[in-house]
Design a protein around this motif. Structure first.
Motif, PDB file in Angstrom:
ATOM      1  N   VAL A 108      38.121  49.410  50.827  1.00  0.00           N
ATOM      2  CA  VAL A 108      38.209  48.176  50.491  1.00  0.00           C
ATOM      3  C   VAL A 108      38.066  47.451  49.325  1.00  0.00           C
ATOM      4  N   SER A 109      38.996  47.020  48.196  1.00  0.00           N
ATOM      5  CA  SER A 109      38.822  46.832  47.018  1.00  0.00           C
ATOM      6  C   SER A 109      37.816  46.027  46.664  1.00  0.00           C
ATOM      7  N   PHE A 110      37.281  45.743  45.380  1.00  0.00           N
ATOM      8  CA  PHE A 110      36.393  45.172  45.448  1.00  0.00           C
ATOM      9  C   PHE A 110      36.365  43.818  44.863  1.00  0.00           C
ATOM     10  N   ARG A 111      37.964  43.193  44.734  1.00  0.00           N
ATOM     11  CA  ARG A 111      38.159  42.231  44.803  1.00  0.00           C
ATOM     12  C   ARG A 111      37.971  41.441  46.050  1.00  0.00           C
ATOM     13  N   GLY A 132      32.383  50.193  30.344  1.00  0.00           N
ATOM     14  CA  GLY A 132      31.392  51.334  30.867  1.00  0.00           C
ATOM     15  C   GLY A 132      31.565  52.037  31.085  1.00  0.00           C
ATOM     16  N   LYS A 133      30.382  52.153  31.975  1.00  0.00           N
ATOM     17  CA  LYS A 133      30.582  53.269  33.051  1.00  0.00           C
ATOM     18  C   LYS A 133      30.997  52.982  34.602  1.00  0.00           C
ATOM     19  N   LEU A 134      31.561  51.875  34.283  1.00  0.00           N
ATOM     20  CA  LEU A 134      31.714  51.626  35.840  1.00  0.00           C
ATOM     21  C   LEU A 134      33.461  51.513  35.597  1.00  0.00           C
ATOM     22  N   GLU A 135      33.845  52.058  36.981  1.00  0.00           N
ATOM     23  CA  GLU A 135      34.983  52.212  36.710  1.00  0.00           C
ATOM     24  C   GLU A 135      35.603  50.570  36.878  1.00  0.00           C
ATOM     25  N   GLY A 136      37.206  50.779  35.856  1.00  0.00           N
ATOM     26  CA  GLY A 136      37.978  49.884  36.616  1.00  0.00           C
ATOM     27  C   GLY A 136      38.752  49.817  35.120  1.00  0.00           C
ATOM     28  N   ASP A 137      39.875  49.135  35.180  1.00  0.00           N
ATOM     29  CA  ASP A 137      40.846  48.915  34.287  1.00  0.00           C
ATOM     30  C   ASP A 137      40.547  47.411  33.362  1.00  0.00           C
ATOM     31  N   PRO A 138      40.601  47.236  32.353  1.00  0.00           N
ATOM     32  CA  PRO A 138      40.496  45.822  32.086  1.00  0.00           C
ATOM     33  C   PRO A 138      40.848  45.003  32.580  1.00  0.00           C
ATOM     34  N   LEU A 139      42.402  44.625  33.191  1.00  0.00           N
ATOM     35  CA  LEU A 139      43.004  43.733  33.478  1.00  0.00           C
ATOM     36  C   LEU A 139      42.293  43.554  35.239  1.00  0.00           C
ATOM     37  N   THR A 140      42.080  44.383  35.870  1.00  0.00           N
ATOM     38  CA  THR A 140      41.995  44.897  37.271  1.00  0.00           C
ATOM     39  C   THR A 140      40.218  44.391  37.343  1.00  0.00           C
ATOM     40  N   VAL A 141      39.629  44.274  36.077  1.00  0.00           N
ATOM     41  CA  VAL A 141      38.157  43.809  36.226  1.00  0.00           C
ATOM     42  C   VAL A 141      37.662  42.522  35.877  1.00  0.00           C
ATOM     43  N   GLN A 142      38.651  42.199  35.223  1.00  0.00           N
ATOM     44  CA  GLN A 142      39.086  40.935  34.111  1.00  0.00           C
ATOM     45  C   GLN A 142      39.343  39.398  35.852  1.00  0.00           C
ATOM     46  N   GLY A 143      40.455  40.707  36.723  1.00  0.00           N
ATOM     47  CA  GLY A 143      40.507  39.606  37.940  1.00  0.00           C
ATOM     48  C   GLY A 143      39.225  39.584  38.615  1.00  0.00           C
ATOM     49  N   PHE A 144      38.614  40.650  38.833  1.00  0.00           N
ATOM     50  CA  PHE A 144      37.293  40.048  39.798  1.00  0.00           C
ATOM     51  C   PHE A 144      36.510  39.018  39.086  1.00  0.00           C
ATOM     52  N   TYR A 145      36.798  39.252  37.549  1.00  0.00           N
ATOM     53  CA  TYR A 145      35.838  37.987  36.639  1.00  0.00           C
ATOM     54  C   TYR A 145      36.205  36.513  37.026  1.00  0.00           C
ATOM     55  N   ASN A 146      37.468  36.482  37.662  1.00  0.00           N
ATOM     56  CA  ASN A 146      38.681  34.901  37.778  1.00  0.00           C
ATOM     57  C   ASN A 146      37.813  34.456  39.190  1.00  0.00           C
ATOM     58  N   ILE A 147      38.084  36.352  39.983  1.00  0.00           N
ATOM     59  CA  ILE A 147      37.281  35.051  41.500  1.00  0.00           C
ATOM     60  C   ILE A 147      35.890  34.536  41.562  1.00  0.00           C
ATOM     61  N   CYS A 148      35.131  35.364  40.342  1.00  0.00           N
ATOM     62  CA  CYS A 148      33.705  34.630  40.636  1.00  0.00           C
ATOM     63  C   CYS A 148      33.887  33.667  40.198  1.00  0.00           C
ATOM     64  N   ARG A 149      34.153  32.697  39.070  1.00  0.00           N
ATOM     65  CA  ARG A 149      34.281  32.227  37.885  1.00  0.00           C
ATOM     66  C   ARG A 149      34.915  30.427  38.417  1.00  0.00           C
ATOM     67  N   GLU A 150      36.727  30.971  38.733  1.00  0.00           N
ATOM     68  CA  GLU A 150      37.491  29.762  38.332  1.00  0.00           C
ATOM     69  C   GLU A 150      37.107  29.218  39.636  1.00  0.00           C
ATOM     70  N   THR A 151      37.808  28.144  39.514  1.00  0.00           N
ATOM     71  CA  THR A 151      37.469  26.782  40.652  1.00  0.00           C
ATOM     72  C   THR A 151      38.892  27.046  41.846  1.00  0.00           C
ATOM     73  N   THR A 152      40.171  27.685  41.150  1.00  0.00           N
ATOM     74  CA  THR A 152      41.817  27.795  41.528  1.00  0.00           C
ATOM     75  C   THR A 152      42.431  28.833  40.935  1.00  0.00           C
ATOM     76  N   ASN A 153      41.941  30.159  41.973  1.00  0.00           N
ATOM     77  CA  ASN A 153      42.847  31.135  40.955  1.00  0.00           C
ATOM     78  C   ASN A 153      44.432  31.092  41.190  1.00  0.00           C
ATOM     79  N   ASP A 154      45.047  31.034  40.255  1.00  0.00           N
ATOM     80  CA  ASP A 154      46.718  31.249  40.142  1.00  0.00           C
ATOM     81  C   ASP A 154      46.610  32.682  40.838  1.00  0.00           C
ATOM     82  N   ILE A 155      48.150  33.104  40.313  1.00  0.00           N
ATOM     83  CA  ILE A 155      48.954  33.858  41.480  1.00  0.00           C
ATOM     84  C   ILE A 155      48.863  35.085  39.760  1.00  0.00           C
TER      85      ILE A 155
END
Length: 271
Positions: A108-111, A132-155
């Motif tokens: 399962v994706s962390f997303r 850091g030591k946690l795996e993930g390319d910058p854009l993918t990890v930014q996607g995780f953060y946006n899932i947490c912080r935004e009121t609406t996630n656009d495509i």
């Protein structure tokens, strides 16, 4: 914060740890005049044990408790409801996620985990670091953060968001960057994740050659120098190393931190 592996071992009983940690928090608050805190890990084998530990943390004056992902989704939601009733912050460590989020053939994706945990009602979640030591390319990890912080996630295909996700009135989650980060990466962290996140420097504080207090000073000076430079309109991603070097000329702990961790990097190959 408590480590995710800390529960109540014979050499460190949970009640003793809570007492000692909150004593240190109170001393730090009195000395600095600032609000301090410690994530007390209440993860345990049963809900009764977790409620007991959380209640004790609250009695001691803590404003935050911590749970691990491995306690299970029902337990996570139960602790979320307890935290709401008791006006406490609930910090979720994603301990155990890599058994399925790092599997390229199945899993399962962390997303997805981030979405589930937002629906479950946690307040903080470890969402990766990219540098850091946690795996993930910058854009993918930014996607995780946006899932947490935004009121609406656009495509946003570059960040792995394949469908629009309106969150309606569901509360946001504060993403946490923790794992192998240090003061020398401050420009990358702030550029990637912005202001609305928690930066946790564990080994990057405790491992400082001049001691823990010097480690904390180094991180804070690096952060404040980088925020100041960004607010002045400078390109912190490009100029970051020079900004840190300039700040280090006025701060010996930062200079030592930059020297200590300058060559540290982590390279993981997913299974």
């Amino acid at each position: 914060k408590d480590d995710e592996n800390i529960n109540s071992q014979a050499f460190m009983h949970w009640r003793d740890r809570f007492l000692n940690c909150m004593e240190a928090v109170n001393r730090a608050q009195a000395a600095s005049g600032e609000v301090k805190g410690h994530y007390l890990n209440v993860s345990a084998a049963t809900m009764e044990d977790m409620y007991e530990r959380a209640e004790f943390a609250k009695e001691l004056g803590s404003v935050i408790v911590m749970i691990d992902l491995v306690i299970g989704y029902t337990a996570i939601q139960s602790m979320s409801k307890w935290a709401r009733r008791n006006d406490m912050i609930l910090h979720l460590h994603r301990a155990g996620h890599s058994t399925y989020t790092r599997q390229k053939n199945h899993g399962v994706s962390f997303r997805v985990i981030a979405k589930w945990m937002r629906m479950a009602g946690v307040d903080h979640i470890h969402a990766g670091t990219a540098v850091g030591k946690l795996e993930g390319d910058p854009l993918t990890v930014q996607g995780f953060y946006n899932i947490c912080r935004e009121t609406t996630n656009d495509i946003d295909l570059a960040r792995g968001l394949f469908f629009e996700q309106p969150w309606a009135g569901l509360r946001k989650v504060m993403p946490v960057a923790s794992g192998g980060i240090h003061a020398g990466q401050m420009h990358q962290l702030i550029d990637l994740f912005g202001d609305d996140c928690v930066l946790q420097f564990g080994g990057g504080t405790i491992g400082h050659p001049m001691g823990i207090q010097a480690g904390a000073t180094a991180n804070r000076v690096a952060q404040e120098a980088m925020i100041k430079a960004r607010n002045e309109g400078r390109d912190i991603l490009r100029e970051g190393p020079r900004i840190l070097e300039a700040a280090a000329t006025r701060c010996a702990p930062l200079a030592q931190a930059l020297e200590t961790w300058k060559d540290v990097s982590f390279n993981y190959t997913p299974t």
